[in-house]
Scaffold this motif. Structure first.
Motif, mmCIF file in Angstrom:
data_model
loop_
_atom_site.group_PDB
_atom_site.id
_atom_site.type_symbol
_atom_site.label_atom_id
_atom_site.label_comp_id
_atom_site.label_asym_id
_atom_site.label_seq_id
_atom_site.Cartn_x
_atom_site.Cartn_y
_atom_site.Cartn_z
ATOM 1 N N ILE A 179 0.831 -1.217 0.000
ATOM 2 C CA ILE A 179 0.000 0.000 0.000
ATOM 3 C C ILE A 179 0.860 1.260 0.000
ATOM 4 N N GLY A 180 1.833 1.320 0.878
ATOM 5 C CA GLY A 180 2.794 2.419 0.816
ATOM 6 C C GLY A 180 2.509 3.594 1.731
ATOM 7 N N ILE A 181 1.293 3.699 2.296
ATOM 8 C CA ILE A 181 1.066 4.684 3.360
ATOM 9 C C ILE A 181 0.446 3.955 4.561
ATOM 10 N N HIS A 238 5.429 15.632 9.620
ATOM 11 C CA HIS A 238 6.288 14.502 9.292
ATOM 12 C C HIS A 238 5.874 13.859 7.985
ATOM 13 N N TYR A 239 6.358 12.647 7.750
ATOM 14 C CA TYR A 239 6.290 12.006 6.438
ATOM 15 C C TYR A 239 7.108 12.851 5.455
ATOM 16 N N ALA A 240 8.048 13.626 5.965
ATOM 17 C CA ALA A 240 8.618 14.689 5.138
ATOM 18 C C ALA A 240 10.026 14.371 4.647
ATOM 19 N N PRO A 241 10.362 14.860 3.442
ATOM 20 C CA PRO A 241 11.747 14.791 2.988
ATOM 21 C C PRO A 241 12.561 15.837 3.741
ATOM 22 N N ASN A 242 13.886 15.815 3.565
ATOM 23 C CA ASN A 242 14.730 16.783 4.279
ATOM 24 C C ASN A 242 14.565 18.190 3.730
ATOM 25 N N TYR A 307 6.309 7.840 -0.775
ATOM 26 C CA TYR A 307 7.432 7.937 0.172
ATOM 27 C C TYR A 307 8.763 7.574 -0.487
ATOM 28 N N ARG A 308 8.716 6.578 -1.405
ATOM 29 C CA ARG A 308 9.945 6.184 -2.096
ATOM 30 C C ARG A 308 10.518 7.380 -2.855
ATOM 31 N N LEU A 339 0.855 13.913 1.507
ATOM 32 C CA LEU A 339 1.616 14.858 0.681
ATOM 33 C C LEU A 339 1.515 16.272 1.270
ATOM 34 N N LEU A 340 0.310 16.640 1.729
ATOM 35 C CA LEU A 340 0.116 17.965 2.333
ATOM 36 C C LEU A 340 0.948 18.107 3.602
ATOM 37 N N LYS A 341 1.008 17.043 4.415
ATOM 38 C CA LYS A 341 1.812 17.115 5.637
ATOM 39 C C LYS A 341 3.293 17.227 5.294
#
Ligand code: TXA
Ligand code: MG
Length: 365
Positions: A179-181, A238-242, A307-308, A339-341
């Protein structure tokens, strides 16, 4: 600490392959394992100390409670004395699967696992490796997503290695997740069952089984609004890239035009730009490093790729990501929530119209 990595194919699981992982859990250690949503970082949910180790390995605030994973409905009695009718119906419809339910907890569930709350979050995962690990160990496995706190959840074992190698005892590589999330979370201790985190199991799917259900409004809004989400984890960016991420909302061609202009300008300033596109739109871009996260025909392909892709941009040392917006229907709403987070709710509308989108906050150009 040396982290042992073992590979298990979900089609060929032998009980003895999981014995060492089970022994680690028994002795209070930590094992990362695949689930159908994202990889989890498992420890014994009924041991005070295991939760502390999990928080330490992830660098996670200890007021953020963990989800306990069990293999069958019979084990629910080890965690709670009160299973409401709605819980039984939802378990019948969606377990094993990507739905987490919150119940009043039993005394035996340590406060360290529940972040000091008197309630406990539980799910039966459907991934064969996760189920086999729970069954072989007989442990109620507390498992948050197996990422460093604040980073996107891992959808491949290599993501877990990037974040936690040397900090945990073992990683079970069971291939890419489905699923990925993360799972949908529903709180059954409220008068009306309340969704605290959207996921693959949608509000409509739940309504079809139990009737009345609502969604915690706080999770759909930017964290600087006055609403406080009831799932403590949902309050963090969170769920965030750098790097920074901005979403461009609007029809594909209009969004691509503005993304191209913005990307060109950013590159002229000497910054590296990543662009999140889809299979259908990736050819519209003339600047930046473009990655498709999936096909707009399949919400599942978008969720599997999200996320990948964020992690791939981190590896490329991108300074800023410009992303298309994705459909918010059904399961798509859960994907857009993440994505919004990840974007810290930075949205630019580029269709020229002044209409508000569905979520609480946006910036107009
Ligand atoms: O799909 C998933 O749920 C994955 C896999 C590994 O199962 N796990 C996962 O766990 O996403 P984690 O720890 O990353 O997210 C758990 C969320 C957090 O936002 C936490 O605040 C919320 O669940 N939560 C846990 N127990 C809760 C409780 N008793 N009341 C309210 N929220 C709770
Ligand atoms: Mg998480």
């Amino acid at each position: 600490m040396n982290t042992k990595i073992i590979k298990i194919q979900k089609e060929h699981i032998k009980k003895e392959d999981l014995q060492e992982a089970a022994d680690i859990l028994h002795s209070g250690g930590l094992v990362a394992f695949p689930t159908e949503t994202v990889y989890g970082l498992g420890g014994d949910g009924l041991k005070e100390d295991a939760a502390r180790k999990i928080y330490e390995a992830k660098g996670r605030p200890s007021d953020n409670p963990l989800i306990i994973h069990i293999a069958g409905i019979a084990d629910l009695g080890r965690l709670t004395d009160s299973i409401p009718e709605a819980g039984r119906k939802l378990a019948g419809a969606f377990w094993p699967g990507p739905l987490t339910m919150i119940f009043h907890k039993k005394e035996e569930v340590p406060m360290s696992t529940t972040g000091g709350l008197s309630t406990v979050a539980v799910r039966i995962p459907s991934h064969p490796v996760a189920l086999a690990l729970i069954r072989t160990s007989g442990v109620c496995i507390a498992a948050p997503s197996a990422n460093t706190s604040g980073r996107p959840s891992p959808t491949l074992a290599s993501h877990v290695m990037d974040d936690l190698n040397g900090r945990i005892d073992m990683i079970i590589d069971g291939g890419p997740v489905g699923i990925g999330i993360e799972s949908t979370i529903i709180d059954l201790t409220e008068d009306i069952p309340t969704i605290l985190r959207p996921g693959y199991i949608t509000e409509q799917m739940i309504r079809d089984v139990i009737g009345a259900v609502k969604t915690d409004k706080a999770i759909l809004h930017a964290p600087d609004s006055n609403l406080v989400p009831k799932a403590p984890g949902m309050k963090y960016k969170h769920y965030a890239p750098n790097c920074d991420l901005i979403i461009f909302e609007g029809p594909a061609a209009a969004a691509a035009d503005i993304i191209n202009q913005t990307a060109e300008q950013t590159e002229q300033e000497g910054r590296r730009v990543g662009i999140i596109a889809s299979d259908e739109t990736k050819q519209l871009y003339t600047a930046g490093i473009v990655k498709s996260i999936g096909s707009r025909d399949s919400e599942l392909s978008i969720s599997q790729g999200l996320y990948r892709t964020l992690r791939e941009f981190d590896d490329l040392d991108i300074d800023i990501i410009y992303s298309e917006s994705f459909a918010q229907k059904d399961f798509g709403a859960a994907v857009m929530n993440r994505l919004l987070k990840a974007a810290g709710y930075q949205v630019i509308t580029c269709n020229g119209s002044r209409e508000e989108a569905d979520y609480g906050f946006q910036q107009k150009i």
